[in-house]
Design a protein around this motif. Structure first.
Motif, PDB file in Angstrom:
ATOM      1  N   MET A   1       0.840  -1.177   0.000  1.00  0.00           N
ATOM      2  CA  MET A   1       0.000   0.000   0.000  1.00  0.00           C
ATOM      3  C   MET A   1       0.885   1.240   0.000  1.00  0.00           C
ATOM      4  SD  MET A   1      -3.471  -0.184   2.141  1.00  0.00           S
ATOM      5  CE  MET A   1      -3.256   0.927   3.468  1.00  0.00           C
ATOM      6  N   GLU A   2       0.529   2.238  -0.767  1.00  0.00           N
ATOM      7  CA  GLU A   2       1.346   3.429  -0.880  1.00  0.00           C
ATOM      8  C   GLU A   2       1.356   4.201   0.431  1.00  0.00           C
ATOM      9  OE1 GLU A   2      -2.705   5.066  -1.323  1.00  0.00           O
ATOM     10  OE2 GLU A   2      -1.781   3.239  -2.008  1.00  0.00           O
ATOM     11  N   THR A   3       2.443   4.934   0.632  1.00  0.00           N
ATOM     12  CA  THR A   3       2.531   5.788   1.805  1.00  0.00           C
ATOM     13  C   THR A   3       2.082   7.174   1.404  1.00  0.00           C
ATOM     14  OG1 THR A   3       4.389   4.503   2.602  1.00  0.00           O
ATOM     15  CG2 THR A   3       4.082   6.659   3.569  1.00  0.00           C
ATOM     16  N   ASP A 117       5.230  -3.952  11.295  1.00  0.00           N
ATOM     17  CA  ASP A 117       6.240  -3.817  12.354  1.00  0.00           C
ATOM     18  C   ASP A 117       6.319  -5.058  13.231  1.00  0.00           C
ATOM     19  OD1 ASP A 117       6.942  -1.291  11.522  1.00  0.00           O
ATOM     20  OD2 ASP A 117       5.865  -0.244  13.128  1.00  0.00           O
ATOM     21  N   GLN A 118       5.205  -5.750  13.386  1.00  0.00           N
ATOM     22  CA  GLN A 118       5.157  -6.971  14.196  1.00  0.00           C
ATOM     23  C   GLN A 118       5.601  -8.192  13.393  1.00  0.00           C
ATOM     24  OE1 GLN A 118       4.218  -5.189  17.517  1.00  0.00           O
ATOM     25  NE2 GLN A 118       3.879  -7.353  17.625  1.00  0.00           N
ATOM     26  N   ALA A 119       5.947  -7.997  12.114  1.00  0.00           N
ATOM     27  CA  ALA A 119       6.365  -9.076  11.209  1.00  0.00           C
ATOM     28  C   ALA A 119       5.286 -10.150  11.072  1.00  0.00           C
ATOM     29  CB  ALA A 119       7.696  -9.691  11.651  1.00  0.00           C
ATOM     30  N   VAL A 120       4.038  -9.712  11.099  1.00  0.00           N
ATOM     31  CA  VAL A 120       2.903 -10.615  10.900  1.00  0.00           C
ATOM     32  C   VAL A 120       2.682 -10.739   9.396  1.00  0.00           C
ATOM     33  CG1 VAL A 120       0.422 -10.882  11.326  1.00  0.00           C
ATOM     34  CG2 VAL A 120       1.899  -9.994  13.129  1.00  0.00           C
ATOM     35  N   PRO A 121       2.495 -11.963   8.884  1.00  0.00           N
ATOM     36  CA  PRO A 121       2.453 -12.152   7.427  1.00  0.00           C
ATOM     37  C   PRO A 121       1.167 -11.713   6.734  1.00  0.00           C
ATOM     38  CG  PRO A 121       2.164 -14.247   8.544  1.00  0.00           C
ATOM     39  CD  PRO A 121       2.474 -13.235   9.605  1.00  0.00           C
ATOM     40  N   ALA A 122       0.063 -11.576   7.473  1.00  0.00           N
ATOM     41  CA  ALA A 122      -1.192 -11.245   6.798  1.00  0.00           C
ATOM     42  C   ALA A 122      -2.132 -10.518   7.741  1.00  0.00           C
ATOM     43  CB  ALA A 122      -1.869 -12.508   6.267  1.00  0.00           C
ATOM     44  N   ARG A 174      -8.044 -10.694   2.743  1.00  0.00           N
ATOM     45  CA  ARG A 174      -6.688 -10.776   3.318  1.00  0.00           C
ATOM     46  C   ARG A 174      -5.762  -9.829   2.564  1.00  0.00           C
ATOM     47  NH1 ARG A 174      -4.500 -16.353   2.553  1.00  0.00           N
ATOM     48  NH2 ARG A 174      -4.163 -15.607   0.452  1.00  0.00           N
ATOM     49  N   LEU A 175      -4.881  -9.198   3.331  1.00  0.00           N
ATOM     50  CA  LEU A 175      -3.793  -8.414   2.780  1.00  0.00           C
ATOM     51  C   LEU A 175      -2.514  -9.150   3.139  1.00  0.00           C
ATOM     52  CD1 LEU A 175      -2.753  -5.788   1.424  1.00  0.00           C
ATOM     53  CD2 LEU A 175      -2.670  -4.794   3.729  1.00  0.00           C
ATOM     54  N   GLN A 176      -1.836  -9.685   2.117  1.00  0.00           N
ATOM     55  CA  GLN A 176      -0.561 -10.367   2.339  1.00  0.00           C
ATOM     56  C   GLN A 176       0.493  -9.297   2.546  1.00  0.00           C
ATOM     57  OE1 GLN A 176      -0.975 -13.800   2.337  1.00  0.00           O
ATOM     58  NE2 GLN A 176       0.963 -13.717   3.426  1.00  0.00           N
ATOM     59  N   LEU A 177       1.282  -9.433   3.596  1.00  0.00           N
ATOM     60  CA  LEU A 177       2.224  -8.375   3.962  1.00  0.00           C
ATOM     61  C   LEU A 177       3.664  -8.787   3.686  1.00  0.00           C
ATOM     62  CD1 LEU A 177       0.399  -7.434   7.222  1.00  0.00           C
ATOM     63  CD2 LEU A 177       0.429  -6.133   5.107  1.00  0.00           C
ATOM     64  N   PRO A 178       4.498  -7.809   3.394  1.00  0.00           N
ATOM     65  CA  PRO A 178       5.911  -8.114   3.149  1.00  0.00           C
ATOM     66  C   PRO A 178       6.582  -8.605   4.429  1.00  0.00           C
ATOM     67  CG  PRO A 178       5.584  -5.741   3.260  1.00  0.00           C
ATOM     68  CD  PRO A 178       4.222  -6.375   3.335  1.00  0.00           C
ATOM     69  N   PRO A 180      10.204  -9.168   6.562  1.00  0.00           N
ATOM     70  CA  PRO A 180      11.573  -8.650   6.600  1.00  0.00           C
ATOM     71  C   PRO A 180      12.550  -9.707   6.103  1.00  0.00           C
ATOM     72  CG  PRO A 180      10.757  -9.092   8.817  1.00  0.00           C
ATOM     73  CD  PRO A 180       9.614  -9.320   7.868  1.00  0.00           C
ATOM     74  N   PRO A 181      13.711  -9.298   5.569  1.00  0.00           N
ATOM     75  CA  PRO A 181      14.700 -10.274   5.108  1.00  0.00           C
ATOM     76  C   PRO A 181      15.102 -11.190   6.242  1.00  0.00           C
ATOM     77  CG  PRO A 181      15.407  -8.001   4.649  1.00  0.00           C
ATOM     78  CD  PRO A 181      14.145  -7.932   5.439  1.00  0.00           C
ATOM     79  N   PHE A 182      15.310 -12.434   5.920  1.00  0.00           N
ATOM     80  CA  PHE A 182      15.785 -13.454   6.863  1.00  0.00           C
ATOM     81  C   PHE A 182      14.788 -13.755   7.978  1.00  0.00           C
ATOM     82  CE2 PHE A 182      19.494 -10.997   5.347  1.00  0.00           C
ATOM     83  CZ  PHE A 182      19.987 -11.962   4.465  1.00  0.00           C
ATOM     84  N   ALA A 183      13.502 -13.436   7.753  1.00  0.00           N
ATOM     85  CA  ALA A 183      12.500 -13.673   8.793  1.00  0.00           C
ATOM     86  C   ALA A 183      12.337 -15.151   9.090  1.00  0.00           C
ATOM     87  CB  ALA A 183      11.148 -13.081   8.368  1.00  0.00           C
ATOM     88  N   ASN A 184      12.581 -16.011   8.123  1.00  0.00           N
ATOM     89  CA  ASN A 184      12.372 -17.451   8.326  1.00  0.00           C
ATOM     90  C   ASN A 184      13.696 -18.222   8.355  1.00  0.00           C
ATOM     91  OD1 ASN A 184       9.555 -17.219   8.375  1.00  0.00           O
ATOM     92  ND2 ASN A 184       9.498 -17.154   6.144  1.00  0.00           N
ATOM     93  N   GLY A 185      14.701 -17.661   8.899  1.00  0.00           N
ATOM     94  CA  GLY A 185      15.918 -18.434   9.034  1.00  0.00           C
ATOM     95  C   GLY A 185      17.076 -17.647   8.669  1.00  0.00           C
TER      96      GLY A 185
END
Length: 185
Positions: A1-3, A117-122, A174-178, A180-185
């Motif tokens: 979503m645009e800022t 910010d909470q790194a929640v995926p959706a 649902r909104l799929q969210l970005p 962060p890099p390396f979030a899964n390992g």
């Protein structure tokens, strides 16, 4: 979503204890803009319970849109819940006098920023499929309508509860969210 900046003349912030008692009036006013007979009569009088709103305020999951600078007057609000490893936009209301001015979109952006910010995926929500300020509005914010087989069980339960309370033509989005890099390992 645009800022984008907050709408002219409004400020989005976390709710304070003084805002919470004012939110029922916003919610009830927002219910009046639906076509006559569209909502069950009880919806025009129901509201999110005050203790639930206070808890959300204490947990920084409740935002208000304030008209004017400084303290301002609440004219809208958004309520966020966390479910498992996802989030739910549980409630969003804008007083009809302030509709169409970008207030709802600014509230959605603020909730999305918190979820990212909470790194929640959706981020999920349930809404009316055919009312322009419901599903079509959320689609313009990047949400997609989910077929039943893609809905988490807890969303299916919410939709069932809504049907049992007389709310028809509801969909899950649902909104799929970005991530962060390396979030899964």
């Amino acid at each position: 979503m645009e800022t984008t900046p907050e709408p002219e003349g409004y400020r989005i912030c976390l709710a304070s204890a003084g805002h919470v008692p004012l939110l029922h009036d916003i919610e009830r006013a927002a219910a009046t803009i639906f076509p006559p007979g569209y909502l069950p009569a009880h919806v025009l009088h129901d509201a999110v319970p005050q203790p639930f709103l206070r808890q959300a305020m204490e947990e920084s999951r409740l935002w208000v849109a304030l008209q004017g600078r400084g303290r301002g007057t609440p004219v809208g609000y958004a309520l966020l819940e966390f479910r498992d490893d996802t989030a739910l936009l549980a409630q969003i209301d804008v007083h009809p006098e302030h509709g169409g001015k970008g207030v709802g979109r600014a509230l959605v952006r603020r909730v999305v920023a918190r979820v990212v910010d909470q790194a929640v995926p959706a981020l999920y929500l349930t809404t009316f499929a055919d009312i322009r300020w419901n599903a079509p509005f959320y689609a313009s914010c990047g949400f997609v309508t989910l077929p039943e087989n893609d809905q988490p069980d807890w969303i299916k339960t919410i939709l069932q509860d809504e049907r049992e309370h007389g709310l028809m033509n509801r969909v899950a989005m649902r909104l799929q969210l970005p991530q962060p890099p390396f979030a899964n390992g």
